[in-house]
Each structure stands twice: as C-alpha cells, then as structure tokens.
Design a protein around this motif. Sequence first.
Motif, PDB file in Angstrom:
ATOM      1  N   GLY A 176       0.785  -1.224   0.000  1.00 13.01           N
ATOM      2  CA  GLY A 176       0.000   0.000   0.000  1.00 13.01           C
ATOM      3  C   GLY A 176       0.815   1.271   0.000  1.00 13.01           C
ATOM      4  O   GLY A 176       0.301   2.350  -0.297  1.00 13.01           O
ATOM      5  N   GLY A 177       2.098   1.175   0.340  1.00  6.15           N
ATOM      6  CA  GLY A 177       2.931   2.375   0.402  1.00  6.15           C
ATOM      7  C   GLY A 177       3.116   3.059  -0.931  1.00  6.15           C
ATOM      8  O   GLY A 177       3.348   4.266  -0.999  1.00  6.15           O
ATOM      9  N   SER A 178       3.008   2.295  -2.022  1.00  7.95           N
ATOM     10  CA  SER A 178       3.172   2.891  -3.342  1.00  7.95           C
ATOM     11  C   SER A 178       2.050   3.858  -3.665  1.00  7.95           C
ATOM     12  O   SER A 178       2.191   4.712  -4.542  1.00  7.95           O
ATOM     13  N   ILE A 179       0.920   3.731  -2.967  1.00  9.85           N
ATOM     14  CA  ILE A 179      -0.145   4.733  -3.080  1.00  9.85           C
ATOM     15  C   ILE A 179      -0.033   5.729  -1.953  1.00  9.85           C
ATOM     16  O   ILE A 179      -0.134   6.938  -2.144  1.00  9.85           O
ATOM     17  N   LEU A 180       0.176   5.218  -0.753  1.00 11.55           N
ATOM     18  CA  LEU A 180       0.106   6.061   0.430  1.00 11.55           C
ATOM     19  C   LEU A 180       1.188   7.132   0.466  1.00 11.55           C
ATOM     20  O   LEU A 180       0.906   8.300   0.770  1.00 11.55           O
ATOM     21  N   VAL A 181       2.434   6.781   0.169  1.00 10.08           N
ATOM     22  CA  VAL A 181       3.520   7.764   0.249  1.00 10.08           C
ATOM     23  C   VAL A 181       3.304   8.923  -0.724  1.00 10.08           C
ATOM     24  O   VAL A 181       3.362  10.092  -0.316  1.00 10.08           O
ATOM     25  N   PRO A 182       3.038   8.657  -2.029  1.00 10.92           N
ATOM     26  CA  PRO A 182       2.746   9.786  -2.920  1.00 10.92           C
ATOM     27  C   PRO A 182       1.540  10.601  -2.469  1.00 10.92           C
ATOM     28  O   PRO A 182       1.545  11.831  -2.569  1.00 10.92           O
ATOM     29  N   ALA A 183       0.487   9.932  -1.977  1.00 13.08           N
ATOM     30  CA  ALA A 183      -0.712  10.650  -1.531  1.00 13.08           C
ATOM     31  C   ALA A 183      -0.411  11.521  -0.317  1.00 13.08           C
ATOM     32  O   ALA A 183      -0.883  12.662  -0.232  1.00 13.08           O
ATOM     33  N   MET A 184       0.358  11.022   0.612  1.00  9.76           N
ATOM     34  CA  MET A 184       0.713  11.801   1.799  1.00  9.76           C
ATOM     35  C   MET A 184       1.515  13.048   1.411  1.00  9.76           C
ATOM     36  O   MET A 184       1.320  14.127   1.975  1.00  9.76           O
ATOM     37  N   ILE A 185       2.408  12.887   0.439  1.00  8.17           N
ATOM     38  CA  ILE A 185       3.254  14.000   0.011  1.00  8.17           C
ATOM     39  C   ILE A 185       2.449  15.021  -0.790  1.00  8.17           C
ATOM     40  O   ILE A 185       2.508  16.227  -0.530  1.00  8.17           O
ATOM     41  N   VAL A 186       1.675  14.531  -1.768  1.00  3.00           N
ATOM     42  CA  VAL A 186       0.977  15.422  -2.702  1.00  3.00           C
ATOM     43  C   VAL A 186      -0.331  15.971  -2.118  1.00  3.00           C
ATOM     44  O   VAL A 186      -0.601  17.172  -2.194  1.00  3.00           O
TER      45      VAL A 186
END
Length: 274
Positions: A176-186
């Motif tokens: 799930g980090g491949s979605i979560l990390v970009p979403a948290m940043i952007v």
Amino acid sequence: MDWLLLIVIGFFACLAGSLMGLGSGIIIVPALMILSAISPLLTDITPQTAVGTSVLIMIVTGLSSTIAYIRQKKVDYKSALIFFSGSGPGALIGVWLNKGVDGDPFLIIFGTFMIIVSFGLVFRKKLKPLRIRGKGIRRYYKDEAGSEIEYGFTPCIAISLGLFVGLCSGLFGIGGGSILVPAMIVLFGFPPHRAVATSMLMVFLSAIVSSLSHIALGNIDWGLVLALIPGAWVGAQIGAEINRRLKSDTLVVILRIFLIFVGIRLIWQGVTGI
C-alpha cells in the motif's frame, strides 16, 4: 542457488521498500513471478502465492524499518493509526478479491497501477495539498534544514484513502505504500521523510491483517518465506539508514523513477511473457 537468490531478492526488495516507504512487495511479487517462469524448482508459484508470501514478508520489512525510523524520531503514530483504521478492513477486501487474479493480466494491472501513481510525484510541486476541513488533523515536522513544516488532513479523507490502500495491499501484495507515500506528500503536504517513516508503520500493521487472511486461504509458501526473511530484515535496516542521509527532493526523485521503471517492466512482461 535458488535459496541464495531468494536471500538477495529479500535484501534488495526490503532495502528499496524501506527506503521509499513502499514495503517490499513491489519487488518481491514480480520477482517471484519471474522465478516461477525460469526456475524448475519454483514452477508452482501462482499470483496468489506470490502475493500471500510477499504480504507475510512485509511484516518483517515493516517491523525492521519501523524500529529504525522510531530511533530516528520520524514516525507520526497518530496519522499512521488513522490511515490504518481504513486500511485494515480494506486489506481484508483485497485478499478476497485476489482469489480471482491470474497470470498476465495480473502483471499488466500491477504495472499500469505503478505508472499512474508515479504521475502524482512528477507534478507534486505544482499541486497544492487538500484543505483541512472541520476538525482536521494538523501536524508539524522539522526537516533536515531545521525548518518547521506544517502538514495535515481531514480524517474522513484519510480513512477513505486508507481503505483503498489496504485494498490494493491485499490484492497486489505491495504494502500500500506505493499509493500512500505519494498521496501523503501530494495531497496532505507530508514532508517526504515523514511520509516514508509513517507509511512503514502502516505497512506493518496492514501486513499483519492481510497475512492472517492469506494464511487462512493457503496462499503462503513457507519455504519461500524462510529464504526471504534474513535478507528482508537486514535490507530494511539499511534502507532506513540510507533514507536518513538523503535530501527530501532526492528521495522523491528516486521514488518517482523507481515506480515508473517497475511499472514499465511489469507491463512488458505481462504483454510479451519475457
């Protein structure tokens, strides 16, 4: 030879996953699928087995890297628990959906998914974080330059995102980090280092939920798990240490390139079988 190769795969997968907050499935799942096509000893690996085994390894990756990030004081516990309140149930749904995924379509979907996610990082500086509405969560973090950065989110949006992240975690075995990390940043304005560290805690919690379901469904190859664990633990520790030494912009560039490369490679394999 296959045993040694699996140790190496575990090491590099978890190093990269810990470095970028993606878990380790982003490498382990396609690596196991490739091995099933070229190794006479591993021909019985199905997409379901690859995902289930990967999810179990992500418990090791998540625990190892989270311990390292806690020592660095980068983990946002409150945010991680809020995201997990959505990702936990989502992981169970994803595991159930995984039963119908098979072969080449699995690889094509997985690869397309990676490329789509990468676009959010390409334009991250041109996009403004979502406004915090109502009784939103506001957090603060000091970056490597000593500047205080404010970030935050509306809980209902975070939980909804967590649900989607958990679903993808259970379905694709990618943490799930491949979605979560970009979403948290952007979307929420998280500093990259904070996003990665917090993501790894959520990956750890979600992997526990997903792995229990995969164990019940018989999707775990315990021989593969034993071979992957040693490299996974060490790789996650080293990935967290490398993360600590990188500047925020450098970390985002590495993440963006990595997502695009993996996405293209998986689509190519799904289409050509090579």
